[in-house]
Design a protein around this motif. Structure first.
Motif, PDB file in Angstrom:
ATOM      1  N   SER A 179     -31.871  -3.945 -31.230  1.00  0.00           N
ATOM      2  CA  SER A 179     -31.138  -4.715 -30.247  1.00  0.00           C
ATOM      3  C   SER A 179     -31.403  -6.215 -30.362  1.00  0.00           C
ATOM      4  N   HIS A 180     -32.554  -6.598 -30.882  1.00  0.00           N
ATOM      5  CA  HIS A 180     -32.940  -8.009 -30.809  1.00  0.00           C
ATOM      6  C   HIS A 180     -33.063  -8.726 -32.136  1.00  0.00           C
ATOM      7  N   THR A 181     -32.825  -8.056 -33.261  1.00  0.00           N
ATOM      8  CA  THR A 181     -32.950  -8.776 -34.517  1.00  0.00           C
ATOM      9  C   THR A 181     -31.720  -8.567 -35.370  1.00  0.00           C
ATOM     10  N   ASP A 182     -31.507  -9.490 -36.292  1.00  0.00           N
ATOM     11  CA  ASP A 182     -30.420  -9.319 -37.240  1.00  0.00           C
ATOM     12  C   ASP A 182     -30.874  -8.511 -38.447  1.00  0.00           C
TER      13      ASP A 182
ATOM     14  N   ALA B  70     -29.935 -13.640 -28.094  1.00  0.00           N
ATOM     15  CA  ALA B  70     -30.505 -13.642 -26.757  1.00  0.00           C
ATOM     16  C   ALA B  70     -29.444 -14.070 -25.750  1.00  0.00           C
ATOM     17  N   PRO B  71     -29.378 -13.375 -24.619  1.00  0.00           N
ATOM     18  CA  PRO B  71     -28.369 -13.717 -23.620  1.00  0.00           C
ATOM     19  C   PRO B  71     -28.504 -15.167 -23.164  1.00  0.00           C
ATOM     20  N   GLY B  72     -27.402 -15.806 -22.950  1.00  0.00           N
ATOM     21  CA  GLY B  72     -27.435 -17.200 -22.528  1.00  0.00           C
ATOM     22  C   GLY B  72     -27.799 -17.338 -21.056  1.00  0.00           C
ATOM     23  N   VAL B  73     -27.928 -18.564 -20.618  1.00  0.00           N
ATOM     24  CA  VAL B  73     -28.316 -18.767 -19.223  1.00  0.00           C
ATOM     25  C   VAL B  73     -27.195 -19.363 -18.385  1.00  0.00           C
ATOM     26  N   ALA B  74     -26.161 -19.862 -19.080  1.00  0.00           N
ATOM     27  CA  ALA B  74     -25.098 -20.518 -18.326  1.00  0.00           C
ATOM     28  C   ALA B  74     -24.472 -19.561 -17.313  1.00  0.00           C
ATOM     29  N   GLN B  75     -24.177 -20.081 -16.147  1.00  0.00           N
ATOM     30  CA  GLN B  75     -23.656 -19.242 -15.074  1.00  0.00           C
ATOM     31  C   GLN B  75     -22.180 -18.939 -15.281  1.00  0.00           C
ATOM     32  N   GLU B  76     -21.445 -19.963 -15.643  1.00  0.00           N
ATOM     33  CA  GLU B  76     -20.008 -19.827 -15.694  1.00  0.00           C
ATOM     34  C   GLU B  76     -19.542 -19.300 -17.045  1.00  0.00           C
ATOM     35  N   THR B  77     -19.995 -18.109 -17.384  1.00  0.00           N
ATOM     36  CA  THR B  77     -19.514 -17.547 -18.637  1.00  0.00           C
ATOM     37  C   THR B  77     -18.959 -16.155 -18.373  1.00  0.00           C
ATOM     38  N   ILE B  78     -18.059 -15.764 -19.267  1.00  0.00           N
ATOM     39  CA  ILE B  78     -17.594 -14.387 -19.261  1.00  0.00           C
ATOM     40  C   ILE B  78     -18.189 -13.735 -20.502  1.00  0.00           C
ATOM     41  N   LYS B  79     -18.842 -12.617 -20.306  1.00  0.00           N
ATOM     42  CA  LYS B  79     -19.537 -11.993 -21.430  1.00  0.00           C
ATOM     43  C   LYS B  79     -18.727 -10.847 -22.023  1.00  0.00           C
ATOM     44  N   ILE B  80     -18.624 -10.879 -23.315  1.00  0.00           N
ATOM     45  CA  ILE B  80     -17.991  -9.771 -24.030  1.00  0.00           C
ATOM     46  C   ILE B  80     -19.057  -9.114 -24.902  1.00  0.00           C
ATOM     47  N   GLY B  81     -19.106  -7.804 -24.866  1.00  0.00           N
ATOM     48  CA  GLY B  81     -20.075  -7.083 -25.695  1.00  0.00           C
ATOM     49  C   GLY B  81     -19.430  -6.702 -27.013  1.00  0.00           C
ATOM     50  N   GLU B  82     -20.124  -6.966 -28.097  1.00  0.00           N
ATOM     51  CA  GLU B  82     -19.543  -6.698 -29.413  1.00  0.00           C
ATOM     52  C   GLU B  82     -20.533  -5.868 -30.209  1.00  0.00           C
ATOM     53  N   ILE B  83     -20.013  -4.813 -30.833  1.00  0.00           N
ATOM     54  CA  ILE B  83     -20.877  -3.900 -31.600  1.00  0.00           C
ATOM     55  C   ILE B  83     -20.245  -3.676 -32.959  1.00  0.00           C
ATOM     56  N   ASN B  84     -21.040  -3.780 -33.997  1.00  0.00           N
ATOM     57  CA  ASN B  84     -20.500  -3.382 -35.305  1.00  0.00           C
ATOM     58  C   ASN B  84     -21.616  -2.979 -36.260  1.00  0.00           C
ATOM     59  N   SER B  85     -21.214  -2.450 -37.405  1.00  0.00           N
ATOM     60  CA  SER B  85     -22.193  -1.900 -38.345  1.00  0.00           C
ATOM     61  C   SER B  85     -22.681  -2.992 -39.291  1.00  0.00           C
ATOM     62  N   TYR B  86     -23.337  -3.994 -38.708  1.00  0.00           N
ATOM     63  CA  TYR B  86     -23.729  -5.148 -39.520  1.00  0.00           C
ATOM     64  C   TYR B  86     -24.707  -4.785 -40.610  1.00  0.00           C
ATOM     65  N   SER B  87     -25.685  -3.958 -40.288  1.00  0.00           N
ATOM     66  CA  SER B  87     -26.679  -3.664 -41.322  1.00  0.00           C
ATOM     67  C   SER B  87     -26.202  -2.566 -42.258  1.00  0.00           C
TER      68      SER B  87
ATOM     69  N   LYS C 187     -24.152  -6.812 -31.141  1.00  0.00           N
ATOM     70  CA  LYS C 187     -25.193  -5.828 -31.455  1.00  0.00           C
ATOM     71  C   LYS C 187     -24.867  -5.099 -32.751  1.00  0.00           C
ATOM     72  N   ASP C 188     -25.927  -4.652 -33.408  1.00  0.00           N
ATOM     73  CA  ASP C 188     -25.770  -3.870 -34.638  1.00  0.00           C
ATOM     74  C   ASP C 188     -25.951  -2.390 -34.292  1.00  0.00           C
ATOM     75  N   ASP C 189     -25.066  -1.548 -34.805  1.00  0.00           N
ATOM     76  CA  ASP C 189     -25.215  -0.112 -34.515  1.00  0.00           C
ATOM     77  C   ASP C 189     -25.868   0.644 -35.673  1.00  0.00           C
ATOM     78  N   GLY C 190     -26.177  -0.056 -36.745  1.00  0.00           N
ATOM     79  CA  GLY C 190     -26.851   0.603 -37.863  1.00  0.00           C
ATOM     80  C   GLY C 190     -26.030   1.714 -38.498  1.00  0.00           C
ATOM     81  N   GLY C 191     -24.747   1.759 -38.210  1.00  0.00           N
ATOM     82  CA  GLY C 191     -23.907   2.798 -38.798  1.00  0.00           C
ATOM     83  C   GLY C 191     -24.045   4.149 -38.125  1.00  0.00           C
ATOM     84  N   LYS C 192     -24.719   4.186 -36.965  1.00  0.00           N
ATOM     85  CA  LYS C 192     -24.935   5.468 -36.294  1.00  0.00           C
ATOM     86  C   LYS C 192     -24.250   5.487 -34.936  1.00  0.00           C
TER      87      LYS C 192
END
Lengths: 643, 402, 253
Positions: free
Chosen positions: A599-602, B22-39, B75-80
């Protein structure tokens, strides 16, 4: 009810035969020669693994990583040098460079842990594989890299009227050549004689005053050289890419086992058998490749428990003297601590949010999975490389009960473990006829066969698209409720496992591990006891798997896959094989860390790999083992204890 | 001493690797969650990441959505699939994202889509190709950007029907993607051309093709044309063996996705000529919106875009459009807004169909050719995805209605 | 009736006749030694009797029952105790747990799963350990015992199934001379008290002539002599076989 039975058989089993045709003879010859070329490229890689295992008893998981490095470094070097001399020089140089890297790893890492339980080296090399994967990504980037074709061997020749790649002819020549050179090396040189002697009896060679350290190092270097050479020689056939390592490692491991561990000629024969069966098999069953090697391995091991040319393994491990920790049930203080810990865990939903509760649930599930595997490995000395099979069967059993039979979650949580139990009873019957690495590989073969059924039988299992919508009943749907349900079942499961562990049955299982000879002499039925233990371990793994299905909401063939089996091994080994609670602690530690790291590293593989390597070096008895040794040193009464 | 310094250095390394998301601290943001098989699949997901990062920069440079900055937690899902669900859960339950996006593999897309349905959170599937995600396993909360397997098959079958070849063979990876690609292609082509015979098939396992044996086995069935669904490292192996053994000589070949730079570029001078393929000829696209995208991408990264870049870019643009239209971060309002929404992409305007939540993003069909030692696509046409999708009426029967 | 009766026993390994036509009997309470130079077929003979190997020809009866086709485990169940040349004990257990394990197996409690093993047969185990002089080491871990103590522990384990026949493969191997005699004296005493017949192989002629009541001499798979120690010692054929070794002459002095 009916659909499960009225539907078709898994594609893997279904006879999806190509139109029966009779081809002219030269077609068959061509197919044969093509199979031979595949066999030789497989053999080059596998021979190195076989040699390394034969002498050092290391199941070198990093062999695939060295193969991949050979291809990548070979690619870089062939880009630098041109011409025939440049090309072949680059191939050879790549293998030498990788061999040097391997030597360095052996000296820095493996030498420190030769005295650790056998499987610890597997764990270390697994860590190395993870590190190499991410480093290759950092160095060579994400794209596939296509190297040049071999100068002078770019085209095809006419072989009985059909074009055949000239480069493949070279490979066909190279296979037997390497086999011959290895034969000469082992038969005609002093070094070879020593290596063979070490293969037979390590202690003896050490007693003769041979420097065992450097013997091991040189053997490891030779094995890595062959792996990297095999990888570099693939450049004219395929691109250098990031999946090469895992793609090759299981296949070569299987070939080595079919041939008989440590027997190079056996490896050669096995490579030919597997490749030819594949080359001809796909003419009749076009989908056979996915499961073929594992089918062959299962059949060979059932008929010949030590592979084609292998011999019975020497007694697995002479239980190592005073270092052994004593297994004790928890004393009153320990029990109090467990009750307190359970109370704290039960109160967790009051303090933490949904996400952390779900993570905690996942960790708990893996704790049960690892504890069941630890029951087999730690108490029974039965190392399973395919424990995920039962976890996965548990998942599928639960999912199918819900989807196909319309049962509720409660019934599914019973159906899943029952399916896992049934699988463990069936597969276990065959597995307990073997021992050591062969036992491990047969468990792997069965796990892969189960995996391929789940992967192929799309009508029932959904294939690799899995089964979706496996969510808990309404009363257990809230994360906190499902967490409590999991906590209760996991706690009960672990309590039951521990009860068995310290019961006469558990003692009998340990007795068989400690000394089969003595156990038989006092009247213990080895196969039956180990078989039942296998079933027990499978049943609890399946309970974990069933819970996992409802946690994730979906089930995929991954749940039966090799990576999960490896994860289980990593957890048990990190925790400590020779301790009572090793599986539990190892799972909690490893699973939490890996969730956090991903969750926390690339570069999660790099981080995880480094972590494993560091833990292996720091705690060669596992985390719990290290803790208990430390405690034993503080109170030096009767050696260590483990509870 | 030795021990503690080893632990310390390990921690330093891990800490150094940590924290890119790391999640940001700004208040006025809209957060989108993104997941892919980066590794697990960097060759596709790295360009993809660059694509959505470019879009994110553009959107925020123009003031974000409704005056709020967009933030993507990746986020990375590691292909799983199971790990993807863990990540999705963290994004939704912990990080408070308003929608999910991403994924490459079909099974991961499906796992996240089922999670989205359970948690009632919108999910914009970027890349998974399986038809199931919008049809048989479709749900209210899931939308998909890329043209589905069915559309790719339909585009190719249309071209394949014009070929004289009557005897066809297929080579496809032995899993759901390969199986359904072959099944749909066969069905569509046989409908147009009842005279066609299917003489052979090979199903090498993904990542483990024994290319020589497969090439020989297909050659033995003496097809006049071959369908190739194999991709990635397996494709390179197959093409090399096939070229050497003359498998593709005097035969028509149709290739799924082969024209995508991710898969075409590694073939270099081995690129076989004249294959009919779907893909993305990045330097030959004439769509006006694409020119701006291309320039921005090359300026930012000093590299050319892959198809993954377009997908990543368009995914985030679509997400922003949905948020802007909904003027809310409520899940139900977002879904309502997304149904039928029009979005500008480098391939021109697309819409997400209300009937099955599939976007009308299209694909390029053309022929492979060799130019300066590299594979390119020629005779390219852009096929709008909408034209190849079943009608809204037909889709009703394909989707669970609830 | 003899507790062990061997008739015309033969074993052929791929053409090589390791044991030929061996016949002998063992009576209750008797100490019988099986000796012979290296390669004489002692171990083969021993393994045929304990069931580790299957004979090519001949018959073995233990307590009047034919052991044909029986696994070592089943032979053990008849009431046969065994000790091994290299001690075989349960290294991860304590001394007392080792004996408890043997008692559990003897009483067929190995399938019991719902009660702690440590609660079974505590007294019996203590008695057996006292018998072999190991009572004070009961709680020690088996892995940290001295070799002589391991041998005594093994004897206690072998006695757990109340055997009437004890098969001991080189019981004194690897021990100091004083320990050897102590162990064998202990064995002889227990054998007499409990009327156990003991068959043992042994290299050390001191031990053999000191403790055996009767001796069998094997050479090249054939029984060449049998009888009381004095008679065997005087047998010229035996002397010829042992001539180079010198052990017999030492024993005579």
């Amino acid at each position: 009810m009916a659909p499960l039975f009225s539907r078709s058989w898994p594609l893997a089993l279904r006879v999806s035969v190509q139109h029966a045709r009779v081809f002219p003879l030269n077609f068959y010859f061509d197919q044969f020669v093509t199979g031979l070329a595949s066999a030789c490229s497989l053999f080059l890689v596998a021979s190195g693994l076989s040699i390394i295992f034969g002498v050092t008893r290391i199941v070198n998981f990093a062999h695939g990583a060295f193969y991949m490095l050979g291809a990548y470094i070979g690619f870089t070097l062939t880009e630098q040098f041109s011409g025939a001399f440049g090309f072949w020089g680059a191939i050879l140089l790549a293998a030498i460079v990788v061999a040097a890297i391997g030597t360095l790893i052996e000296i820095i890492l493996l030498r420190r842990i030769y005295d650790a339980p056998e499987l610890f080296q597997l764990l270390a090399t697994f860590g190395v594989t993870l590190i190499v994967e991410d480093l290759a990504l950092l160095i060579w980037g994400p794209n596939e890299l296509l190297g040049p074709r071999a100068p002078g061997l770019k085209g095809a020749i006419d072989l009985f009227g059909l074009p055949f790649p000239t480069y493949d002819l070279l490979l066909i020549a190279l296979g037997p050549l390497v086999l011959g050179l290895l034969w000469l090396l082992f038969r005609r040189t002093t070094w070879g004689v020593l290596v063979r002697a070490a293969t037979q009896d390590r202690e003896m060679v050490a007693a003769l005053g041979v420097n065992q350290k450097w013997l091991f190092t040189s053997v490891f270097a030779l094995g890595v050289f062959l792996a990297a050479l095999g990888g570099a020689l693939e450049l004219p056939r395929q691109s250098a890419n990031h999946t090469m390592d895992l793609q090759v490692i299981t296949e070569v491991l299987v070939v080595v086992v079919i041939g008989g561990l440590g027997n190079v000629l056996g490896t050669f024969l096995a490579a030919i058998i597997v490749s030819e069966l594949n080359a001809f098999g796909i003419l009749v069953f076009p989908k056979i490749s996915i499961v073929l090697v594992f089918l062959v391995m299962a059949l060979v091991l059932i008929v010949r428990p030590w592979g084609l040319l292998g011999r019975a393994e020497a007694a697995a491990r002479a239980a190592g003297g005073a270092a052994i920790l004593r297994w004790r049930p928890l004393a009153a203080r320990g029990r109090l601590a467990v009750v307190l810990a359970l109370a704290v865990l039960a109160l967790a939903p009051l303090a933490v949010g949904d996400y952390y509760l779900t993570v905690a649930t996942e960790v708990l599930i893996f704790v049960l999975f690892a504890a069941s595997l630890h029951f087999l490995i730690g108490a029974g000395g039965l190392v399973s490389f395919g424990h995920a099979a039962y976890f996965g069967l548990g998942s599928y059993g639960a999912a199918l009960a819900l989807k196909q039979f319309g049962l509720g979650m409660e019934a599914a949580l019973i159906a899943g473990p029952l399916l896992g139990l049934a699988g463990a009873i069936l597969f276990g019957w065959f597995c307990v006829r073997l021992s050591g690495v062969y036992f491990a590989m047969l468990t792997l073969a069965f796990a892969q066969i189960a995996w391929s059924v789940a992967y192929q039988w799309s009508d029932v299992t959904g294939g690799d698209n899995g089964l979706l919508g496996i969510w808990p009943s309404a009363w257990a749907a809230a994360p906190a409720h499902f967490y409590w349900l999991t906590l209760a079942l996991v706690a009960a499961g672990i309590a039951a496992l521990r009860m068995i562990l310290f019961s006469p049955f558990g003692y009998s299982l340990r007795a068989l591990r400690d000394s089969e000879l003595r156990a038989e002499a006092i009247g213990l039925e080895r196969r039956r006891i180990q078989w039942i233990s296998f079933a027990i371990a499978g049943g609890f793994a399946a309970l974990a798997g069933a819970l996992y299905a409802f946690l994730k909401g979906s089930v995929f063939p991954d749940n039966l896959g090799i990576p999960l089996s490896i994860d289980g091994l990593v957890m048990v080994l990190l925790g400590g094989v020779d301790t009572v609670s090793g599986g539990i602690v190892g799972a909690a530690l490893y699973r939490s860390l890996s969730i956090w790291i991903i969750s926390h590293t690339d570069y999660s593989k790099l981080a995880l790999g480094l972590l494993i390597v560091v833990l292996v070096v720091l705690f060669p008895k596992g985390v719990v083992g290290a803790f208990e040794s430390w405690r034993a040193r503080r109170a030096p009464r009767t050696g260590g204890e483990s509870s | 001493m030795k021990t503690s310094s080893a632990i310390f250095s390990a921690l330093v390394v891990i800490a150094g690797l940590a924290g890119s998301s790391a999640p940001g601290v700004a208040q006025e943001t809209i957060k989108i969650g993104e997941i892919n098989s980066y590794s697990a699949l960097p060759s596709f997901t790295e360009p993809y990441r660059k694509g959505w990062q470019l879009a994110l920069d553009e959107i925020n440079a123009k003031g974000g959505v409704d005056g709020k900055k967009l933030e993507v937690i990746s986020k990375d899902d590691g292909g799983k699939p199971a790990d993807a669900v863990t990540q999705a859960n963290e994004l939704v339950s912990n990080d408070g994202v308003v929608m999910l996006a991403g994924t490459f593999f079909s099974n991961i897309g499906l796992a996240v889509s089922d999670f989205a349905k359970q948690k009632k959170i919108p999910f914009l599937a970027a890349e998974p190709l399986t038809d199931a995600i919008t049809w048989s396993k479709g749900n209210r909360y899931t939308f998909r950007l890329r043209p589905a397997n069915y559309e790719q098959a339909a585009m190719l079958a249309e071209q394949a029907a014009k070929l004289p070849a009557k005897k066809w063979a297929t080579i496809a990876p032995n899993y759901e993607y390969g199986q359904s690609a072959v099944a749909v292609f066969k069905k569509l082509l046989s409908e147009k051309r009842p005279d066609i015979q299917w003489v052979g098939e090979q199903w090498p396992p993904q990542g483990k093709i024994d290319a020589g044996a497969v090439a020989e086995a297909i050659a033995k069935t003496e097809p006049e044309a071959i369908l190739v669904v194999t991709f990635g490292p397996d494709l390179v192996k197959l093409v090399r063996e096939g070229n050497t053994r003359g498998l593709f000589k005097d035969r028509s070949v149709v290739g799924f996705l082969t024209g995508e730079p991710e898969y075409l570029d590694p073939l270099k001078d081995e690129t076989p000529e004249g294959w009919i393929v779907t893909g993305y000829p990045w330097n030959a696209v004439t769509i006006p919106d694409h020119a701006a995208f291309l320039k921005a991408y090359q300026d930012k990264y000093n590299d050319y875009p892959r198809l993954g870049s377009v997908v990543g870019y368009s995914t985030l643009k679509a997400a922003a459009a949905i948020l802007a239209k909904a003027k809310s971060t409520d899940s139900e309002k977002l879904v309502d807004a997304a149904e039928g929404i029009a979005v500008d992409t480098p391939f021109g305007p697309i819409t997400f169909r209300k009937s099955d939540h599939q976007s009308t993003l299209g694909a390029f069909v053309g022929k492979t050719a060799l130019k300066d030692g590299k594979g390119v696509m020629v005779d390219v046409t852009y096929n709008d995805g909408g034209k190849y999708l079943p009608s809204d009426e037909d889709v009703k029967a394909l989707r669970p209605q609830n | 009736m003899s507790i062990l009766a061997v008739e015309n026993l033969g074993k052929i390994y791929s053409g090589f006749e390791a044991v030929k036509g061996v016949s002998f009997a063992l009576e209750a309470g008797e100490m019988l030694a099986l000796i012979g130079p290296n390669g004489a077929g002692k171990s083969t003979c021993f393994n045929l009797i304990n069931g580790q190997l299957a004979p090519t020809s001949g018959r073995i009866h233990i307590f009047g029952r034919s052991t044909h086709g029986m696994a070592p485990r089943d032979i053990g169940r008849l009431g046969v105790g065994r000790t091994f040349q290299i001690t075989a004990t349960f290294a991860s257990m304590t001394v007392v747990e080792n004996v408890q394990m043997a008692l559990l197996a003897h009483h067929r409690r190995q399938w019991q799963w719902n009660r702690w093993a440590a609660h079974y047969y505590e007294e019996e185990a203590a008695r057996l350990l006292a018998l072999v002089g190991m009572a004070d080491q009961a709680e020690r871990s088996c892995g940290e015992l001295a070799y002589g103590d391991l041998k005594r522990l093994e004897l206690a384990i072998a006695l757990a199934n109340e055997p009437k026949l004890l098969l001991m493969d080189e019981p004194a191997a690897g021990m100091a001379p004083r320990e050897r005699n102590a162990l064998m004296s202990l064995t002889a005493r227990i054998a007499q008290e409990r009327t156990i017949g003991v068959l043992f192989t042994e290299h050390d002629m001191d031990v053999v002539f000191e403790h055996a009541q009767r001796i069998l001499v094997l050479n090249r798979g054939v029984l060449i002599a049998e009888g009381a120690p004095a008679a065997v010692r005087a047998n010229p054929e035996v002397q010829a076989v042992y001539l180079g070794a010198g052990a017999l002459y030492e024993a005579k002095q």
